[in-house]
Design a protein around this motif. Structure first.
Motif, short mmCIF file in Angstrom:
data_model
loop_
_atom_site.label_atom_id
_atom_site.label_comp_id
_atom_site.label_asym_id
_atom_site.label_seq_id
_atom_site.Cartn_x
_atom_site.Cartn_y
_atom_site.Cartn_z
N THR A 33 0.84 -1.19 0.00
CA THR A 33 0.00 0.00 0.00
C THR A 33 0.88 1.25 0.00
O THR A 33 2.10 1.16 0.13
N LYS A 34 0.25 2.38 -0.16
CA LYS A 34 0.98 3.64 -0.12
C LYS A 34 1.58 3.84 1.26
O LYS A 34 0.92 3.62 2.27
N GLY A 35 2.84 4.25 1.27
CA GLY A 35 3.50 4.60 2.51
C GLY A 35 3.72 6.10 2.54
O GLY A 35 3.37 6.82 1.60
N GLN A 36 4.30 6.54 3.62
CA GLN A 36 4.61 7.95 3.71
C GLN A 36 5.94 8.22 3.02
O GLN A 36 6.70 7.29 2.75
N ASP A 37 6.23 9.44 2.71
CA ASP A 37 7.46 9.84 2.02
C ASP A 37 7.55 9.28 0.60
O ASP A 37 8.63 9.09 0.07
N ARG A 38 6.41 8.98 -0.02
CA ARG A 38 6.33 8.51 -1.40
C ARG A 38 7.05 7.18 -1.63
O ARG A 38 7.62 6.93 -2.70
N CYS A 39 7.01 6.32 -0.62
CA CYS A 39 7.47 4.95 -0.81
C CYS A 39 6.25 4.05 -0.66
O CYS A 39 5.14 4.53 -0.44
N LEU A 40 6.45 2.76 -0.82
CA LEU A 40 5.38 1.79 -0.60
C LEU A 40 5.70 0.99 0.66
O LEU A 40 6.87 0.74 0.95
N TYR A 41 4.66 0.60 1.37
CA TYR A 41 4.80 -0.29 2.50
C TYR A 41 4.32 -1.67 2.07
O TYR A 41 3.27 -1.78 1.42
N ALA A 42 5.05 -2.69 2.47
CA ALA A 42 4.63 -4.07 2.23
C ALA A 42 4.59 -4.77 3.59
O ALA A 42 5.59 -4.78 4.32
N ARG A 94 2.98 1.95 -8.43
CA ARG A 94 4.25 2.30 -9.08
C ARG A 94 4.28 3.79 -9.38
O ARG A 94 5.31 4.46 -9.18
N ASN A 95 3.16 4.34 -9.84
CA ASN A 95 3.08 5.77 -10.14
C ASN A 95 3.24 6.61 -8.88
O ASN A 95 3.96 7.62 -8.87
N TYR A 96 2.55 6.23 -7.82
CA TYR A 96 2.62 6.97 -6.56
C TYR A 96 4.06 7.08 -6.06
O TYR A 96 4.49 8.15 -5.63
N ALA A 97 4.79 5.97 -6.09
CA ALA A 97 6.16 5.96 -5.56
C ALA A 97 7.20 6.26 -6.64
O ALA A 97 8.40 6.19 -6.36
N ALA A 98 6.76 6.62 -7.84
CA ALA A 98 7.64 6.93 -8.97
C ALA A 98 8.65 5.80 -9.20
O ALA A 98 9.83 6.04 -9.45
N LEU A 99 8.15 4.56 -9.12
CA LEU A 99 9.04 3.42 -9.31
C LEU A 99 9.33 3.24 -10.79
O LEU A 99 8.42 3.21 -11.61
N ASP A 100 10.61 3.12 -11.08
CA ASP A 100 11.03 2.85 -12.44
C ASP A 100 11.59 1.44 -12.44
O ASP A 100 10.92 0.52 -12.03
N ARG A 101 12.78 1.24 -12.83
CA ARG A 101 13.36 -0.10 -12.88
C ARG A 101 14.18 -0.41 -11.63
O ARG A 101 14.07 -1.48 -11.06
N VAL A 104 15.06 0.22 -4.29
CA VAL A 104 15.69 -0.11 -3.02
C VAL A 104 14.58 -0.64 -2.13
O VAL A 104 13.51 -0.03 -2.01
N VAL A 105 14.81 -1.81 -1.56
CA VAL A 105 13.85 -2.44 -0.66
C VAL A 105 14.54 -2.53 0.70
O VAL A 105 15.62 -3.11 0.81
N ILE A 106 13.91 -1.89 1.69
CA ILE A 106 14.53 -1.89 3.01
C ILE A 106 13.65 -2.61 4.02
O ILE A 106 12.42 -2.61 3.92
N GLY A 107 14.31 -3.22 4.98
CA GLY A 107 13.60 -3.77 6.11
C GLY A 107 13.37 -2.66 7.11
O GLY A 107 14.30 -1.92 7.44
N ALA A 108 12.15 -2.50 7.56
CA ALA A 108 11.80 -1.44 8.51
C ALA A 108 11.03 -2.06 9.67
O ALA A 108 9.87 -1.72 9.92
N SER A 109 11.65 -3.03 10.32
CA SER A 109 11.09 -3.71 11.48
C SER A 109 9.92 -4.60 11.10
O SER A 109 10.11 -5.71 10.64
N THR A 110 8.69 -4.10 11.24
CA THR A 110 7.51 -4.93 10.99
C THR A 110 6.99 -4.81 9.56
O THR A 110 5.98 -5.43 9.22
N ARG A 111 7.66 -4.02 8.74
CA ARG A 111 7.22 -3.85 7.36
C ARG A 111 8.45 -3.77 6.46
O ARG A 111 9.57 -3.58 6.90
N VAL A 112 8.18 -3.88 5.19
CA VAL A 112 9.18 -3.68 4.15
C VAL A 112 8.80 -2.39 3.44
O VAL A 112 7.62 -2.11 3.24
N GLU A 113 9.80 -1.59 3.10
CA GLU A 113 9.53 -0.38 2.32
C GLU A 113 10.16 -0.54 0.94
O GLU A 113 11.28 -1.05 0.82
N ILE A 114 9.43 -0.08 -0.07
CA ILE A 114 9.88 -0.17 -1.45
C ILE A 114 10.03 1.25 -1.98
O ILE A 114 9.07 2.02 -1.96
#
Length: 143
Positions: A33-42, A94-101, A104-114
């Motif tokens: 889903t949409k995360g804050q700071d224009r990333c995605l939360y998984a 993808r549009n919301y987070a301006a994901l191209d090709r 960076v996928v980070i571990g953020a404790s209880t969630r993953v950020e894309i």
């Protein structure tokens, strides 16, 4: 707990291969889903359900909770990763987070950020000085 920084790529169909370290915890289902700071939360499904319960517990008269819930749930996409650990990121996310090709996928404790790779690098460059200056209070009792 999700930890670390990974640099996968989106394929031509908008699919992300989840980092191997994260696959077992996300194998039962993931909600993106949409995360804050224009990333995605998984989120793994159980964590998403826990957050949903917390949001449901908020009174409908709470304007901020209503607004957050609308965006959080309306943009959510759930699926089970395939055998290769791939998940599809829908075009609206993808549009919301301006994901191209490059991602960076980070571990953020209880969630993953894309993150889009360039957006993450910019965020990190702008945030590292702030990180060094964070005072007590963010972490009760300090480190």
């Amino acid at each position: 707990m999700f930890l670390g920084t990974h640099t996968p790529r989106l394929d031509d169909k908008g699919r992300l291969i989840l980092p191997a370290k994260f696959r077992d915890e996300l194998a039962g289902g993931v909600v993106i889903t949409k995360g804050q700071d224009r990333c995605l939360y998984a989120f793994p499904m159980p964590e998403f359900q826990r957050i949903a319960e917390q949001l449901r517990a908020q009174p409908m008269t709470n304007k901020a909770a209503r607004a957050y819930s609308r965006v959080f749930f309306a943009s959510a996409h759930d699926e089970v990763p395939d055998k290769q650990g791939r998940v599809t990121i829908p075009a609206h996310l993808r549009n919301y987070a301006a994901l191209d090709r490059d991602l960076v996928v980070i571990g953020a404790s209880t969630r993953v950020e894309i993150w889009d790779k360039t957006a993450w690098e910019t965020y990190l460059a702008e945030s590292e000085d702030d990180f060094a200056d964070i005072e007590e209070g963010v972490l009760p009792g300090g480190l």
